[in-house]
Write an enzyme that holds these catalytic residues in place. Structure first.
Site: not given
Lengths: 264, 187
Positions: B39, B132, B12
């Protein structure tokens, strides 16, 4: 999982055996955890014997996430290219297959209204799931989504004040009844039901991704049978007809996942 | 060392820079696929593919749904879809609810891959500001795959790999400069 799938087919006539397994398995496991099933046997018994729970099961294992004017550039092409072309017809029949809670149906209705075509259009919005159709028919969506939808609407070429299409009612936005007046919500299962009309535009976005290749072939043939010559077929951003036998009869519009059926 | 059937990288905030440094170091004849889930904002797909492609001789492509997973290819998860691995070694996509505020969610790809590749899977979690990937790594471990994280000390945003370290037994902690060699040695 295969046991559950064959139960559903035998007991209720719902055939999920052509669905992609990884996604389906995630959805089923999620529901199993969510509803705190005590055992697989109990879970299975409930699905098979409690009709209310079966409805919940179908609703939860199918994906019903959608938004208004999702992928604005797609809706811009509908507005600028596809719908004006169909506007030359005396009557426009549109099939929105897998409409879920109806956000796309209302999006299309808004564009038709702005193009002054709504009065001669009919949108058949179908889904296998009666519960989402009931929700769709209420024409109410979460107020918290309206900022996003308004942005999408403007990016898709909309020039009106988006809030003029709904009335705010606490946490819900109720869309004008006029928008719903040309939408018919009805159940239709792409896996087992047949063609029911001929259309000039069929939209089925982000539904085929849940199907395996065999089922995709079958459903694309169903769309092909249901589409008039020179009609348009619209799929999701990551979906294609390239692998299928219908591809020869279709010509893709630049950039978007929209194909036009060409004369043979 | 176990045979590697797939190497999956999740990241991310702060992970793009790591990828840009890592990719040039990976051998062009790598005998397994490299799958990247990061992401990002919806709608900049080709940009990322082009950028990563410019750093390696390997084929870099955004995943098409139902595509066969081929060794020696770098796959990028499309924005705004979850990326899943099927038993028949194909990809599928899913537009279900966001997980950890993310779609694609690293957890989804790690979890579905864990069941398919079992002990022949390697999953690496990079820099990021949410958690995540942590549950995904738990599944990977459960199914016998290898769990790897970027050394939080080297991460622009340490939270994600640090959370993984806190909650999952990590097999290898890698500095940015070590990742390329590690991957090449799995061949």
């Amino acid at each position: 999982m295969e046991i559950l799938l064959s139960d559903l087919l035998e007991q209720y006539g719902y055939d999920f055996t052509g669905y992609s397994r990884a996604s389906l398995k995630r959805r089923i496991s999620r529901l199993y955890g969510l509803d705190k099933a005590l055992s697989f046997a109990e879970f299975r018994y409930r699905i098979n014997n409690d009709h209310g729970y079966f409805k919940r099961f179908v609703e939860q294992i199918t994906v019903n996430v959608t938004e208004m004017f999702r992928d604005p550039s797609f809706f811009k092409t509908l507005r600028d290219v596809v719908l004006p072309k169909l506007g030359t017809y005396p009557f426009i029949r549109i099939w929105l297959a897998g409409c879920s809670t109806g956000e796309e149906a209302y999006s299309i209705s808004i564009i038709l209204k702005e193009l002054n075509l709504l009065h001669k259009s009919l949108i058949y919005a179908t889904d296998l799931n009666p519960t989402v159709l009931e929700k769709a028919a209420q024409s109410m969506f979460a107020m918290s989504q309206m900022k996003q939808y308004s942005e999408n609407y403007i990016l898709s070429g909309g020039t009106k004040d988006f809030s003029s299409y709904y009335t705010a009612n606490y946490s819900l936005a109720k869309f004008d009844d006029e928008l719903k007046s040309k939408i018919i919500f009805s159940t239709h299962n792409l896996v087992s039901d047949h063609s029911f009309n001929e259309f000039q535009l069929i939209l089925c976005r982000n539904v085929l991704i849940y199907f395996d290749r065999d089922l995709q072939h079958k459903v694309l043939s169903l769309f092909d049978e249901s589409l008039e010559e020179l009609g348009y077929l619209a799929l999701g951003t990551k979906e294609t007809i390239n692998f299928s036998q219908i591809t020869d009869r279709y010509k893709r519009l630049q950039t978007e996942k929209i194909w036009r059926k060409v004369e043979v | 060392m176990k045979k590697c059937e797939a190497f999956i990288i999740g990241g991310s905030a702060g992970s793009l820079d790591v990828l840009l440094r890592l990719l040039p170091r990976i051998d062009a004849a790598i005998p397994f696929p490299i799958i990247i889930v990061i992401h990002r904002k919806h709608g900049s797909d080709s940009l990322l593919t082009d950028l990563l492609s410019s750093r390696t001789k390997l084929i870099v492509k955004e995943v098409d749904e139902k595509e066969n997973i081929v060794a020696g290819t770098v796959y990028i998860a499309p924005s705004d879809y979850h990326l899943l691995i099927e038993r028949d070694n194909t990809f599928s996509l899913d537009y279900s609810e966001k997980i950890n505020y993310s779609r694609p969610a690293i957890d989804v790809t790690f979890q579905t891959a864990a069941e398919v590749y079992k002990s022949n899977l390697y999953c690496l979690l990079l820099s990021g500001s949410n958690s995540d990937g942590v549950n995904g790594l738990k599944s990977v471990q459960l199914w016998g795959g290898k769990t790897l994280i970027q050394d939080p000390a080297s991460a622009q945003v340490a939270y994600m790999p640090a959370q993984a370290k806190l909650h999952v037994k990590i097999d290898h902690i890698l500095g940015i400069e070590d990742m390329g060699d590690f991957i090449n040695l799995l061949a």
